[in-house]
Motif scaffolding. Sequence first.
Motif, mmCIF file in Angstrom:
data_model
loop_
_atom_site.group_PDB
_atom_site.id
_atom_site.type_symbol
_atom_site.label_atom_id
_atom_site.label_comp_id
_atom_site.label_asym_id
_atom_site.label_seq_id
_atom_site.Cartn_x
_atom_site.Cartn_y
_atom_site.Cartn_z
ATOM 1 N N ILE A 189 -4.173 6.359 -12.867
ATOM 2 C CA ILE A 189 -3.925 6.202 -11.427
ATOM 3 C C ILE A 189 -4.231 4.749 -11.076
ATOM 4 O O ILE A 189 -5.383 4.347 -11.002
ATOM 5 C CB ILE A 189 -4.808 7.166 -10.604
ATOM 6 C CG1 ILE A 189 -4.705 8.602 -11.150
ATOM 7 C CG2 ILE A 189 -4.405 7.125 -9.125
ATOM 8 C CD1 ILE A 189 -5.648 9.601 -10.497
ATOM 9 N N GLU A 190 -3.184 3.981 -10.927
ATOM 10 C CA GLU A 190 -3.325 2.526 -10.746
ATOM 11 C C GLU A 190 -2.117 2.032 -9.977
ATOM 12 O O GLU A 190 -0.983 2.316 -10.339
ATOM 13 C CB GLU A 190 -3.421 1.882 -12.143
ATOM 14 C CG GLU A 190 -3.140 0.398 -12.218
ATOM 15 C CD GLU A 190 -4.181 -0.443 -11.485
ATOM 16 O OE1 GLU A 190 -3.887 -0.840 -10.332
ATOM 17 O OE2 GLU A 190 -5.248 -0.690 -12.051
ATOM 18 N N ASP A 191 -2.355 1.300 -8.883
ATOM 19 C CA ASP A 191 -1.235 0.909 -8.031
ATOM 20 C C ASP A 191 -0.556 -0.393 -8.454
ATOM 21 O O ASP A 191 0.579 -0.647 -8.039
ATOM 22 C CB ASP A 191 -1.670 0.812 -6.559
ATOM 23 C CG ASP A 191 -2.802 -0.179 -6.359
ATOM 24 O OD1 ASP A 191 -3.756 -0.136 -7.160
ATOM 25 O OD2 ASP A 191 -2.731 -0.991 -5.430
ATOM 26 N N GLU A 192 -1.237 -1.227 -9.275
ATOM 27 C CA GLU A 192 -0.561 -2.451 -9.717
ATOM 28 C C GLU A 192 0.416 -2.091 -10.839
ATOM 29 O O GLU A 192 -0.012 -1.639 -11.905
ATOM 30 C CB GLU A 192 -1.582 -3.456 -10.261
ATOM 31 C CG GLU A 192 -2.451 -4.100 -9.196
ATOM 32 C CD GLU A 192 -3.680 -4.745 -9.816
ATOM 33 O OE1 GLU A 192 -3.528 -5.527 -10.772
ATOM 34 O OE2 GLU A 192 -4.783 -4.427 -9.364
ATOM 35 N N PRO A 193 1.737 -2.308 -10.584
ATOM 36 C CA PRO A 193 2.735 -1.835 -11.547
ATOM 37 C C PRO A 193 2.558 -2.425 -12.955
ATOM 38 O O PRO A 193 2.675 -1.694 -13.943
ATOM 39 C CB PRO A 193 4.069 -2.295 -10.943
ATOM 40 C CG PRO A 193 3.791 -2.612 -9.525
ATOM 41 C CD PRO A 193 2.351 -2.963 -9.413
ATOM 42 N N LEU A 243 -8.908 5.643 -13.525
ATOM 43 C CA LEU A 243 -8.747 5.653 -12.076
ATOM 44 C C LEU A 243 -9.119 4.306 -11.490
ATOM 45 O O LEU A 243 -10.248 3.846 -11.634
ATOM 46 C CB LEU A 243 -9.667 6.766 -11.522
ATOM 47 C CG LEU A 243 -9.792 6.953 -10.035
ATOM 48 C CD1 LEU A 243 -8.450 7.298 -9.412
ATOM 49 C CD2 LEU A 243 -10.795 8.085 -9.753
ATOM 50 N N ASP A 244 -8.149 3.680 -10.835
ATOM 51 C CA ASP A 244 -8.428 2.409 -10.164
ATOM 52 C C ASP A 244 -9.246 2.676 -8.904
ATOM 53 O O ASP A 244 -9.026 3.675 -8.221
ATOM 54 C CB ASP A 244 -7.093 1.726 -9.810
ATOM 55 C CG ASP A 244 -7.296 0.298 -9.333
ATOM 56 O OD1 ASP A 244 -8.259 -0.353 -9.779
ATOM 57 O OD2 ASP A 244 -6.485 -0.163 -8.513
ATOM 58 N N LEU A 245 -10.176 1.788 -8.604
ATOM 59 C CA LEU A 245 -11.005 1.985 -7.405
ATOM 60 C C LEU A 245 -10.215 1.719 -6.121
ATOM 61 O O LEU A 245 -10.218 2.509 -5.193
ATOM 62 C CB LEU A 245 -12.243 1.085 -7.471
ATOM 63 C CG LEU A 245 -13.177 1.121 -6.260
ATOM 64 C CD1 LEU A 245 -13.779 2.507 -6.066
ATOM 65 C CD2 LEU A 245 -14.294 0.098 -6.423
ATOM 66 N N MET A 246 -9.528 0.546 -6.087
ATOM 67 C CA MET A 246 -8.810 0.167 -4.874
ATOM 68 C C MET A 246 -7.373 0.660 -4.952
ATOM 69 O O MET A 246 -6.567 0.126 -5.708
ATOM 70 C CB MET A 246 -8.814 -1.356 -4.722
ATOM 71 C CG MET A 246 -10.222 -1.965 -4.643
ATOM 72 S SD MET A 246 -11.155 -1.376 -3.232
ATOM 73 C CE MET A 246 -10.434 -2.405 -1.960
ATOM 74 N N LEU A 247 -7.087 1.685 -4.179
ATOM 75 C CA LEU A 247 -5.741 2.264 -4.152
ATOM 76 C C LEU A 247 -5.306 2.402 -2.704
ATOM 77 O O LEU A 247 -6.155 2.627 -1.832
ATOM 78 C CB LEU A 247 -5.768 3.669 -4.774
ATOM 79 C CG LEU A 247 -6.037 3.806 -6.265
ATOM 80 C CD1 LEU A 247 -6.359 5.258 -6.600
ATOM 81 C CD2 LEU A 247 -4.829 3.341 -7.078
ATOM 82 N N THR A 264 -14.848 -3.353 -15.534
ATOM 83 C CA THR A 264 -14.499 -4.368 -14.549
ATOM 84 C C THR A 264 -13.297 -5.179 -15.005
ATOM 85 O O THR A 264 -13.250 -5.638 -16.143
ATOM 86 C CB THR A 264 -15.704 -5.315 -14.332
ATOM 87 O OG1 THR A 264 -16.852 -4.532 -14.044
ATOM 88 C CG2 THR A 264 -15.454 -6.258 -13.174
ATOM 89 N N LYS A 265 -12.328 -5.344 -14.104
ATOM 90 C CA LYS A 265 -11.162 -6.190 -14.392
ATOM 91 C C LYS A 265 -11.566 -7.653 -14.262
ATOM 92 O O LYS A 265 -12.342 -7.970 -13.354
ATOM 93 C CB LYS A 265 -10.044 -5.917 -13.374
ATOM 94 C CG LYS A 265 -9.457 -4.540 -13.425
ATOM 95 C CD LYS A 265 -8.446 -4.424 -12.272
ATOM 96 C CE LYS A 265 -7.863 -3.032 -12.188
ATOM 97 N NZ LYS A 265 -7.043 -2.852 -10.986
ATOM 98 N N PRO A 266 -11.076 -8.578 -15.066
ATOM 99 C CA PRO A 266 -10.174 -8.290 -16.188
ATOM 100 C C PRO A 266 -10.972 -7.815 -17.397
ATOM 101 O O PRO A 266 -12.060 -8.283 -17.643
ATOM 102 C CB PRO A 266 -9.564 -9.669 -16.463
ATOM 103 C CG PRO A 266 -10.605 -10.650 -16.007
ATOM 104 C CD PRO A 266 -11.359 -10.003 -14.896
HETATM 105 CA CA CA Z 1 -5.660 -1.455 -7.110
#
Ligand code: CA
Length: 226
Positions: free
Chosen positions: A7-11, A51-55, A101-103
Motif C-alpha cells: 500500500i503505497e501511493d508513489e507510483p 504499508l506507507d505511512l503517508m497516504l 525509513t525512506k530512502p
Molecule cells: Ca506516501
Amino acid sequence: MTRILIIEDEPDMRRGLQDNLEFEEYETVGTANGNEGLRLALKESFDLIILDLMLPGMDGMEVCRRLKEAGSRTPIIMLTARESESDKVEGLESGADDYITKPFSLQELLARIKAILRRTQTHPSAVHEYSFGDVTLSFDKYEAYKAGKPLDLSPREFEMMRLFVEREGETLSREEFLKEVWGYTSLPQTRTVDNHVAKLRQKIEDDPDSPRHIITVHRMGYKFIR
Ligand code: CA
C-alpha cells in the motif's frame, strides 16, 4: 506462494517494490489507496503487508489500527519518510511489526521481510504460552500479564521474549537479536538491543536493577532464565 500487499501511493516506489519482490518470487498486489488497501487486506489473504505511512485518504497508521481492531494478524512493515516519523510510529505503537525509513536499500527491506516471514511462517506456534515467576506470555494473542495485571509489551518486545524463551539458558549475542528480531544483516547499533532489554526488564522483572530472568552475560550478550 508468499503473498505481499503493498500500500503505497508513489507510483514509482510501488512499481519498483512490486518488480523487485516479484523478482524474488513473491506474489504481490499493489494499491495506492489506504481505504482500498484495508479492504484488500481484510478480504484476501496475505503473508505480509508493506504499508506507507503517508497516504491520501486513510493514512498508514489508521489502516494499521483498523486491521488490528478487525483481528488481523498479518505482519506489517511500515514505510516512513523521515526519522522523525519513525519515532512517531514507535511512540504510538500502532501495531506495525517493523518500520523502515525512506530512502532504504532494497537489500535492507528484503532482509526485514525475510526476518518477519521466518518468525511468522516457519515457527508460527513453536511456543504458544509461557510462564515464569508471576509473568505469563501468550504469544498467540500477543498478551502478557504480570501478577495478573496486563503488561504493555510492544510487538518487538514480544519477539525478544519469544527468542529468549525459545533459547532458554543460552547466551544470545546482541547481533543475534538484531538479526532475528530486527532483521538486520549489516551492522546497526547494538545499543538498540540494550535499550530494549532495559525496557523489557522494567516490565517483567520484580527488581529491574537486579534482574532474575534476563541476565547480562559480560561481553557476550544476554540469557533468559526461567
Ligand atoms: Ca506516501
